[in-house]
Each structure stands twice: as C-alpha cells, then as structure tokens.
Design a protein around this motif. Structure first.
Motif, PDB file in Angstrom:
ATOM      1  N   HIS A 389     110.768  63.918  58.817  1.00 17.44           N
ATOM      2  CA  HIS A 389     109.844  62.842  59.185  1.00 17.44           C
ATOM      3  C   HIS A 389     110.453  61.946  60.265  1.00 17.44           C
ATOM      4  O   HIS A 389     109.754  61.500  61.180  1.00 17.44           O
ATOM      5  CB  HIS A 389     109.521  62.032  57.927  1.00 17.44           C
ATOM      6  N   ARG A 537      99.881  59.619  66.035  1.00 12.47           N
ATOM      7  CA  ARG A 537      98.892  58.768  65.382  1.00 12.47           C
ATOM      8  C   ARG A 537      98.054  58.061  66.440  1.00 12.47           C
ATOM      9  O   ARG A 537      98.475  57.944  67.604  1.00 12.47           O
ATOM     10  CB  ARG A 537      99.574  57.755  64.460  1.00 12.47           C
ATOM     11  N   ARG A 566     105.670  54.931  62.604  1.00 14.68           N
ATOM     12  CA  ARG A 566     106.179  56.204  63.093  1.00 14.68           C
ATOM     13  C   ARG A 566     105.235  56.793  64.144  1.00 14.68           C
ATOM     14  O   ARG A 566     104.040  56.504  64.165  1.00 14.68           O
ATOM     15  CB  ARG A 566     106.345  57.203  61.956  1.00 14.68           C
ATOM     16  N   THR A 569     101.553  61.343  62.481  1.00 17.09           N
ATOM     17  CA  THR A 569     100.965  61.298  61.147  1.00 17.09           C
ATOM     18  C   THR A 569     100.240  62.607  60.880  1.00 17.09           C
ATOM     19  O   THR A 569     100.177  63.488  61.746  1.00 17.09           O
ATOM     20  CB  THR A 569     100.011  60.084  61.011  1.00 17.09           C
ATOM     21  N   SER A 570      99.703  62.745  59.675  1.00 12.45           N
ATOM     22  CA  SER A 570      99.011  63.976  59.275  1.00 12.45           C
ATOM     23  C   SER A 570      97.519  63.850  59.562  1.00 12.45           C
ATOM     24  O   SER A 570      96.937  62.764  59.446  1.00 12.45           O
ATOM     25  CB  SER A 570      99.228  64.244  57.782  1.00 12.45           C
ATOM     26  N   PRO A 593      92.771  61.051  60.603  1.00  7.08           N
ATOM     27  CA  PRO A 593      94.109  60.785  60.054  1.00  7.08           C
ATOM     28  C   PRO A 593      94.092  60.810  58.523  1.00  7.08           C
ATOM     29  O   PRO A 593      93.210  60.230  57.894  1.00  7.08           O
ATOM     30  CB  PRO A 593      94.442  59.390  60.592  1.00  7.08           C
ATOM     31  N   GLY A 595      97.030  60.045  56.791  1.00  7.16           N
ATOM     32  CA  GLY A 595      98.164  59.253  56.342  1.00  7.16           C
ATOM     33  C   GLY A 595      99.471  60.001  56.520  1.00  7.16           C
ATOM     34  O   GLY A 595      99.501  61.213  56.732  1.00  7.16           O
ATOM     35  N   ASP A 596     100.579  59.273  56.437  1.00  9.59           N
ATOM     36  CA  ASP A 596     101.886  59.888  56.643  1.00  9.59           C
ATOM     37  C   ASP A 596     102.230  60.893  55.544  1.00  9.59           C
ATOM     38  O   ASP A 596     102.828  61.934  55.808  1.00  9.59           O
ATOM     39  CB  ASP A 596     102.972  58.811  56.698  1.00  9.59           C
TER      40      ASP A 596
END
Length: 623
Positions: A389, A537, A566, A569-570, A593, A595-596
């Motif tokens: 990450h 993101r 960061r 993101t996912s 998105p 979230g992380d």
C-alpha cells in the motif's frame, strides 16, 4: 541481556552428540525392513499419466525435448494428482515442502507416503522445520516407521522440531539471519520422471478443505526429461548439513531415549472430515477420473527449464549466481517486448525488480504490465500488504503497473465450495456446529472455527476481520507470462524475501499454447467481478498538485510516512459499463471508488495497516 537469557533457556534442551548418535541408532534398529510387495514395480497402480511421462522421456532428445505439462488450478485436483502419483511410484518419491500441517490433507498424504514405503518405494521427505510437523511423538514414530521412509528437517531452530515462543524470540534476537533462511522450495517427484511444484504446501487450505479461508493457488505437473534436474535439485538439499535427520533433533531424540525407542504405534491422525479423504482416495485410483481431470487437460510441449536456488544461497560470501531464480526471472522480464502478466500474493518488490520494471517503463513502446495480487481483505499477511500500500503511487506511475487486487469473495474462483466443508452439517474442529450454510462465497458461511464475530458481525477467526462472514479466498499463486510465449510457475513471490532469504524453485515452459492458457486464467482472476482495480484516487478540488508532491515526499521516508491521503485507491466497476482503463474518458463514469481497504473492518486492521505503512518500510526484506 534478554538475548543471553533466552539463549540460556533454549540451550538447556540441547543434547550431547553421543546422545544424538544413540537416538539415531535406536531409530535405525527399530525400522522394519520387510516390504509388502515382491514385484519389480513395487505393486504400483497402472497409470496412464505415468505412461505419458515414460512416452515423453522415450521420445525426447537433447535437441528436441518432449514434455507433458498440466496446470493444477483447483485444490482438489492438485491433491488428486499427488495421491495418484504417489500410488504410481515404482522406485522413488522425493517430497520437499515449506509447510506440512497435521490436518486432514497432511495426514492423508503422509499415510500414502508410508504405504508407498511399505510396498518397496524409497521415500524421502524434506520439510522446512519452522512451520511443519512438530509433534515429537509423531516424529519419533516417523523416524522409525520403515527402512524405506526417511524424514529430515531443514534449518531446525536450535536443533529442535518444535519452536515455542521462547525459541522463536531467541532465534530473532541472536540469530536473525540464520533464523530467516527458510527452504520455501516445494516439490513432489516420482521416479525422477513426473514432478509437481508451485505455490501449494501441505495443509487443508491449499486444497479447498478449510471451512473458512482457502488459497486460490496454482501448481504445475510436468513429466519428461526435466525430472532429472528436479532430482538433482532435491539432492542438493538432502545432502546439505542444514538438512537434519528427524531422529537427531533434540526434542525427538530425547523422546526416543526416554522410551528406549519409538512408541509402539503411530499416533492416531486427528481428522475432521474423513469422508472427503475416502472420496479423493477412490478417485485417485479411478482411470476415468484420472483421464478426465489430469490427462485430457494436459499439453504436449517441448522445452521446459527447471531452476532451483541451492542451499548455498544461504551462505555468507556466496556467489550472487546462487540466487538462481531471481536472476532468471529478472532476465526474462527484462526481455519482454509487449506484455508481462504477473501474479503474486505479496506485491513488495526488491530493489533489483524495481530497476527491471523501471527500465521497461522507460522504453519508447513500453510493454503492458498486468499485476494480479491480493487485497487487504483477501491476504493472509496484512503487514506485507501495508508495505504494498505504501508504494502504490510508485507502482502505478513510475513502473506503469495495471494492478488488480483479488477480492475475498470473488464471483468466479476455482475453489470447490462443497469441498471446504462449510456446506456440511458436521461439527467443525472446535466442536461448534456449522449452521447457516451458504450457497455461494460470502453469503453467510461460518469462519474457520464455525463462529462469527460479535457486534457488527465481523468475522474474527480468519487472517483478518471483515465486515461480513463467508468462505474467503486468498491469492497464493506465483506465476509470470512473458509476451504470450513463456509461462512460469513456481514458488518465488517476486519479493525481497524470495530474492535474498528463501530458497525457491520454478518451472519455465517455452510454449505459446501453455503461456496462453496460463495468461487466460490470470486475466480471469483480474476481471472486475474477481478483483478491484487500483488507480489514482479522484483529485481533490484544490491543491491536488501539492497533495501529490507531499505524498510522494512522505513515501520516500523509511519512518513517519504519515500523510493520510494516499495516491491510489480501489475501484469497483459500475454494472453495465465496460472495464475501461484509468486513462479512458469514461473512467469516472464506469468505475466508482470502493475505498482504500474494501470489505475490511477498519476498526483494527485498517489502523494496523496504516501503522505499518508509516513505520515498517525497513521490514520489507523480511516480510
């Protein structure tokens, strides 16, 4: 002072050499030599798969090698293949593994190996000590089971089979490098003719037999002349000083000396679901099943290479070429022209690997690099994910990776849900009934102990807590496809630990049809229904450039990487949309998105993950 105290405590368990010699003598005297079969083939079962290996060996020449290969994607197929091959052995079996658990799968394979020894096959088993069988009574019995059965442990901590908390702590404090030098090599080889290697260890969760968490893993079965190289690689380990006969381990030797030899009988195996063992046992000797599941899907290929890191990799002052696998893989990746498809459970790259991929990225026509790896929700090692990450920005921008993170409840995984036992009206190992059985992944299956968490319903018994319960899947396969022409399956995780600490092995198949088949299954794992896309993101409405610059600066810090925003993101695909790439104009329309750390209960693991991201960069080579 603490290190000295721990060493003094663990040192108390060491036996003099004379006592170890006596224990080994007692074990040797107790081994029966009589075999149950007088035939030259040791009463091996008739095997069409074995015959294919013989045919490949007969047709092969040095200039035109011939092999038969098979990808083992499903867990039960991988177990079926192992049992069938063990039963087909006529002269010898060599088995090497990083983990060998005392569970249904472990006892099943162990029983088959002992049966092979008793019918006249020479069986040699080499296990890395740290995470394998540690029951001293069982090991004492195995040390004396039969003259044809030999068991050794690689790099035993303080010369023992069992490593308790004190020994573990002392190993880290006093002997950090030696303690971390593990044999991650995995191999099952029959008669020097047919071998299996890949990601799987010997434990229920590698064969779809765990009711809470299973690995989406991969092995390769290969038959033909490359078997000779596999045997030579095994011999390097078997004859090395770090490979210790089990009767010479301090705690096993003490047991043998205390009882004047072994216990009269092997301890009864602790089985949870004997029915599935019977089912696979019957299938493994059924010619029609073997034909359909192991022979029909196999491919005839030509050149196959086998490489293994020898034990000398662990010696100080070694020749860098002893890091055999790492150099070979980097060389193949460096030669890629249009695509690299990589699957690894742990996306933490060594410095050398980064340099290789950075050189690819700088080319005028840079190859596509697709990376299939674990999400935090799917991984069995969240500290490793935390370091992955940390470097997402670098992987995406500097190295040009297209990253897909495997979901814990993929829509289409090669896991047999029925085989896990989560659907059975049985009692789990803890004694808690398995109720509320699911009809699919993530739809209510209980965890490994058969119980769910409290409060929000998070599952607390798996590798990490999630927001919902279910039969989870974690990626454990390690493979590469180069330009659709070369396919690689092995044990190497493409990380610093595999580069510098673990010994690894790999099969490299130079065949377009095989490479296409391997690439197809990896890309399937990377599909939106099975994996989250990792991308930048959404940019903040103001000061996006400043946010990026500060985040990049913090990423360089080995400590105090505390910037909360960061880079990546996912993302989850919007239903009905095509899976467009991040640079596509419709990306924001088609991906939302997630979230992380999707699916993860952030109250605990999310916090821990951010903590390791902030302070754990120095741990990358070990993790």
């Amino acid at each position: 002072m603490l290190a000295l105290m721990l060493l003094a405590l663990v040192g108390c368990g060491r036996l003099p050499v004379k006592q170890l010699d006596e224990a080994e003598r007692l074990a040797g005297q107790a081994r029966p030599e009589m075999v149950e079969c007088a035939r030259d083939d040791a009463c091996a079962i008739d095997s069409a798969l074995y015959a294919l290996g013989e045919q490949a060996l007969a047709e092969a020449t040095a200039e035109a090698p011939v092999h038969r290969v098979l990808l083992l994607e499903g867990g039960e197929d991988a177990l079926l293949a192992r049992i069938h091959l063990i039963r087909s052995a006529r002269r010898s079996i060599e088995l090497q593994s990083f983990i060998f658990a005392e569970d249904d799968a472990g006892f099943f394979v162990l029983g088959e190996l002992l049966d092979a020894a008793r019918r006249g096959v020479r069986v040699r088993v080499l296990l890395d000590q740290l995470f394998s069988v540690d029951d001293t009574r069982l090991l004492a019995a195995l040390a004396t089971a039969h003259a044809n059965f030999e068991l050794r442990m690689y790099n035993p901590t303080f010369g023992k089979a069992s490593t308790g908390p004190l020994e573990f702590g002392a190993g880290i404090l006093c002997c950090f490098r030696r303690f971390n030098q593990r044999m991650h090599t995995k191999l099952l080889l029959v008669d020097g003719l047919i071998g299996i290697t890949g990601g799987r260890n010997y434990q229920n969760r590698y064969f779809d037999w765990d009711s809470g968490y299973n690995y989406r893993d991969r092995d390769i079965l290969v038959a033909g002349p490359v078997g000779a190289k596999m045997r030579a690689g095994f011999e390097l380990f078997w004859t090395h000083e770090r490979s210790v006969p089990v009767a010479r381990l301090n705690d096993v030797a003490a047991h043998l000396l205390a009882h004047g030899g072994p216990p009269p009988l092997l301890p009864a195996p602790r089985l949870t679901r004997a029915g599935r063992i019977l089912r696979i046992s019957q299938a493994a000797s059924d010619p029609e099943v073997v034909q359909a599941r192991l022979i029909a899907p196999s491919l005839a290929v030509g050149r196959v290479d086998y490489y293994v890191d020898p034990p000398q990799k662990h010696e100080r002052g070694r020749d860098p070429l002893y890091e055999e696998i790492s150099h070979r893989l980097q060389s193949l990746v460096a030669g890629a022209e249009h695509s690299v498809v990589l699957q690894t459970p742990y996306l933490v790259l060594s410095r050398e690997a980064r340099q290789t991929f950075r050189a690819l990225r700088r080319r005028e026509n840079a190859p596509e690099v697709l990376v299939s790896t674990n999400s935090l929700a799917a991984t069995d090692a969240w500290p490793v994910y935390a370091l992955s990450h940390k470097y997402k920005r670098s992987y995406l921008r500097d190295l040009g990776f297209d990253i897909r993170e495997y979901k814990p409840f993929p829509a289409d995984a090669p896991i047999d849900l029925a085989a896990t036992g989560a659907l059975d009206a049985e009692v789990a190992p803890s004694g808690v009934p398995l109720t509320d059985a699911p009809t699919a992944f993530g739809s209510g299956a209980r965890g490994g102990s058969g119980a769910t968490g409290s409060g929000s319903g998070s599952m607390r018994d798996g590798p990490l807590p999630l927001r919902r319960a279910g039969v989870r899947v974690g990626l454990h396969a390690k493979s590469i496809v180069i330009d659709g022409r070369v396919g690689i399956v092995g044990t190497h995780n493409f990380d610093p630990r595999s580069d510098h600490y673990n010994t690894e092995n790999a099969v490299i198949v130079h065949d377009a049809a095989f490479a296409a088949a391997l690439e197809r299954v990896i890309r399937h794992d990377a599909r939106p229904e099975n994996a989250w896309l990792i991308a930048r993101r959404p940019k903040p409405p103001v000061l996006s450039g400043l946010d990026y610059s500060i985040g990049k600066a913090f990423e360089k810090l080995p400590l105090f990487d505390l910037w909360p925003l960061r880079y990546a993101t996912s993302y989850e695909l919007v239903e009905g949309c095509p899976p467009v790439r991040p640079e596509h104009p419709r990306f924001a329309e088609c991906w939302t998105p997630a979230g992380d750390f999707p699916e993860v209960d952030l109250r605990l693991k999310g916090f821990y993950t951010r903590l390791v991201t902030a302070f754990g960069a120095g741990l990358a080579p070990i993790l």
